[in-house]
Design an enzyme around this catalytic site. Structure first.
Site, short mmCIF file in Angstrom:
data_model
loop_
_atom_site.label_atom_id
_atom_site.label_comp_id
_atom_site.label_asym_id
_atom_site.label_seq_id
_atom_site.Cartn_x
_atom_site.Cartn_y
_atom_site.Cartn_z
N ASP A 131 0.83 -1.19 0.00
CA ASP A 131 0.00 0.00 0.00
C ASP A 131 0.88 1.25 0.00
OD1 ASP A 131 -2.32 1.83 0.78
OD2 ASP A 131 -3.30 -0.11 0.96
N HIS A 171 -3.33 6.09 3.65
CA HIS A 171 -4.24 4.99 3.32
C HIS A 171 -3.76 3.66 3.87
CE1 HIS A 171 -6.06 1.89 0.69
NE2 HIS A 171 -7.11 2.69 0.71
N SER A 364 -11.68 -0.98 -0.28
CA SER A 364 -10.35 -1.13 0.32
C SER A 364 -10.47 -1.53 1.77
CB SER A 364 -9.57 0.18 0.24
OG SER A 364 -9.14 0.46 -1.05
#
Length: 589
Positions: A131, A171, A364
């Protein structure tokens, strides 16, 4: 379906969370200007030599897919395309991230809290997260018994080469918190789904959430190479790319399949481009892995009657005919870890809940929930293979059905096997393996590839399963492609959370063979046995890369005379097999 120009087909935007898909632009390079490509052949060493011989510059070895990343001029690329030892040249696609809107009630909504009480907390299992990075958040460092101060066992940065975990975007840290956060909330319960797991962070996306196929594939390759060293059993991929080729021809999908084949449970987001059908992207379109859509508890975690699948959750079937997602998980108003200094936190201050907690939404986040549940399952059953973990998750999922249990309230292409059920997945006395009818080793070797069982019926204007399998399955197996406003109730499920008996009408326990007993869509139809780069059984005539699609449309090539599955699919025809061919195998006459 919107027609794509050659320029559009050069670019794949990869998206990581909800709502915003950043626009990506590009321009054709002059003959003297080098561009980055993924070059593949029979083995990496030979590819390296050919690239150098033809004037290219190798930037990374990608052994996991028998290839390299390389900078090529137009002349170098043309020479390599003419070289018979080179099987594919793919643009080093752009990868992007996006943020969204988003309670640590998700452990209760999924039954993870009951799994903790049963002794499954993820201990002894490592989850790798590819990520935007990780940050030093207390909930990700201390263990559930507070005896250790760091559960991040390893860190690899393919963006800036940092030696310590960082996450300028935020994120990746949010995803990690959903999976592993060992902080306790006001309810005195852990905030993560699997608070006992260890973590490995692999950074492939920059502060804007952007990267390339090259970096993501290198990340997968690194995880596979280090899986035994760090006991990595689960890999979370909360990112996606637009489909530009059959699933098996995509380099990122090849790397993901290799990870699955080597014993790693790969969990991917379905995408946030729903609710339209055929909106599943890469790598969620990979038939082997676990693809996750999102539902919302409508801010009432104790009442399942108002739960619904979110409008943004991508729906199947895939362009290869497979039913996806495999299941759905909480993905709305998800509160998790993030430092206020990260880019997402600074740009979305209204989403700050308190301190280092922010709210986001997207598939996600739903994928992160299922990665946590997979870790819970493996902590109780460490002997399970990825196929067996997938089987447990789908076999125990809770399908949305109407009040009398006679029909579903969402199709299989929206909910898959249903909502994830952590407690039963951990404790149920079941055995079996998903992906029956598929052969991942042959797929990776390029000797056989597969297509699913979905097709579009123009007479009824619905998506169906071939051979009439949709008919006895009502709305579950016969979908008109609409979303609408679901205002009903969850429907029929027997007993309390974690005591579900599995009685879901006619499709409970075996309408064919799927990875969760609901249908026959995960194997078999359309076994492709041509050589790599000569696939003509679906999207026209594919010959080794995005640049090599034939015709004005990607599906405008010449199919096999026995009929092309995807040709039929896009034309609204039920697929048929030529006389004399075996079920599930295309025969070239």
């Amino acid at each position: 379906m919107t027609a794509q120009t050659p320029m559009h087909r050069r670019i794949i935007a990869v998206v990581i969370a909800l709502l915003l898909i950043f626009g990506v632009t590009g321009s054709a390079a002059s003959s003297a200007q080098a561009q980055s490509f993924i070059v593949q052949g029979q083995n990496t060493e030979a590819v390296v030599q050919q690239v150098i011989q033809h004037g290219g510059q190798v930037t990374s070895r990608l052994d996991i897919i028998n290839g390299v990343a390389a900078d090529l001029t137009a002349a170098s690329k043309a020479a390599l395309l003419a070289d018979p030892s080179i099987t594919a040249i793919t643009p080093n696609h752009i990868v992007e991230a996006a943020g969204g809107v988003p309670n640590t009630d998700y452990p209760d909504v999924t039954g993870a809290d009951l799994s903790w009480n049963a002794g499954a907390r993820g201990s002894g299992i490592t989850v790798a997260i590819i990520d935007t990075g990780l940050t030093w958040h207390p909930g990700l460092l201390h263990t559930i018994d507070n005896k250790a101060k760091n559960r991040v066992l390893a860190w690899k940065d393919f963006v800036d080469g940092t030696h310590m975990p960082v996450d300028p975007n935020g994120h990746g840290t949010h995803i990690a918190g959903i999976i592993a956060n060992a902080d306790k909330g006001k309810d005195r319960e852990w905030n993560g789904v699997a608070p006992g797991v260890n973590l490995v962070g692999v950074r492939v996306l920059d502060s804007k959430g952007q990267g390339t196929y090259e970096k993501v594939i290198k990340g997968v390759q690194w995880v596979v190479a280090n899986k035994d060293r760090y006991k990595i059993r689960v890999l979370n991929l909360s990112l996606l790319a637009h489909v530009q080729s059959p699933y098996f021809a995509d380099p990122l999908n090849q790397a993901v399949s290799a990870a699955w084949a080597r014993g790693i449970v790969v969990v991917a987001a379905a995408g946030n481009s729903g609710p339209a059908p055929m909106s599943i992207n890469v790598p969620g379109n990979n038939p082997y892995i676990i693809t996750v859509g999102a539902f919302t508890d409508a801010y009432t975690p104790g009442d399942w009657g108002d739960d619904s699948i979110t409008p943004f959750s991508a729906a199947g079937p895939t362009l290869d005919g497979f039913v996806k997602p495999d299941l759905v998980a909480p993905g709305a108003h998800m509160v998790s870890t993030m430092l206020p200094s990260s880019r997402i936190a600074r740009e979305h201050t209204a989403n700050r809940v308190s301190g280092t907690y922010f709210e986001m939404a997207g598939t996600s986040q739903a994928a992160a929930v299922v990665s946590g549940v997979a870790a819970l399952v493996l902590s109780r059953h460490p002997e399970l293979t990825p196929d067996e973990v997938k089987y447990r998750l789908t076999q125990t999922a809770l399908a949305w059905v109407n009040e009398d249990g006679s029909d579903a309230t969402y199709s299989m292409w929206q909910q898959g096997a249903g909502r994830v059920n952590a407690y039963d997945a951990v404790t149920a006395d079941i055995s079996g393996a998903a992906n029956q009818g598929l052969d991942i080793q042959s797929d990776l070797a390029g000797t056989a590839h597969f297509e699913g069982y979905s097709y579009y019926d123009p007479e009824t204007q619905t998506y169906r399963l071939r051979d009439g399998l949709s008919d006895p399955m009502g709305q579950y197996g016969n979908w008109a492609g609409g979303f609408g406003v679901w205002s009903g109730k969850f429907g029929v499920w027997s007993g309390g959370m974690g005591v579900w008996s599995g009685a879901l009408g006619v499709w409970s326990g075996g309408m064919g063979v799927w990875s969760g007993s609901m249908g026959v869509w995960s194997g078999g139809m359309g076994v492709w046995s041509g050589g790599m780069g000569v696939w003509s059984g679906g999207f026209g005539v594919w010959s080794g890369g995005v640049d090599a699609w034939t015709g004005s449309e990607p599906w405008a090539g010449t199919p096999f005379s026995s009929a092309s599955f995807v040709e039929d699919f896009l034309a609204g025809k039920s697929p048929s097999l030529s006389s004399g061919s075996s079920i599930g195998q295309w025969v070239e006459e």
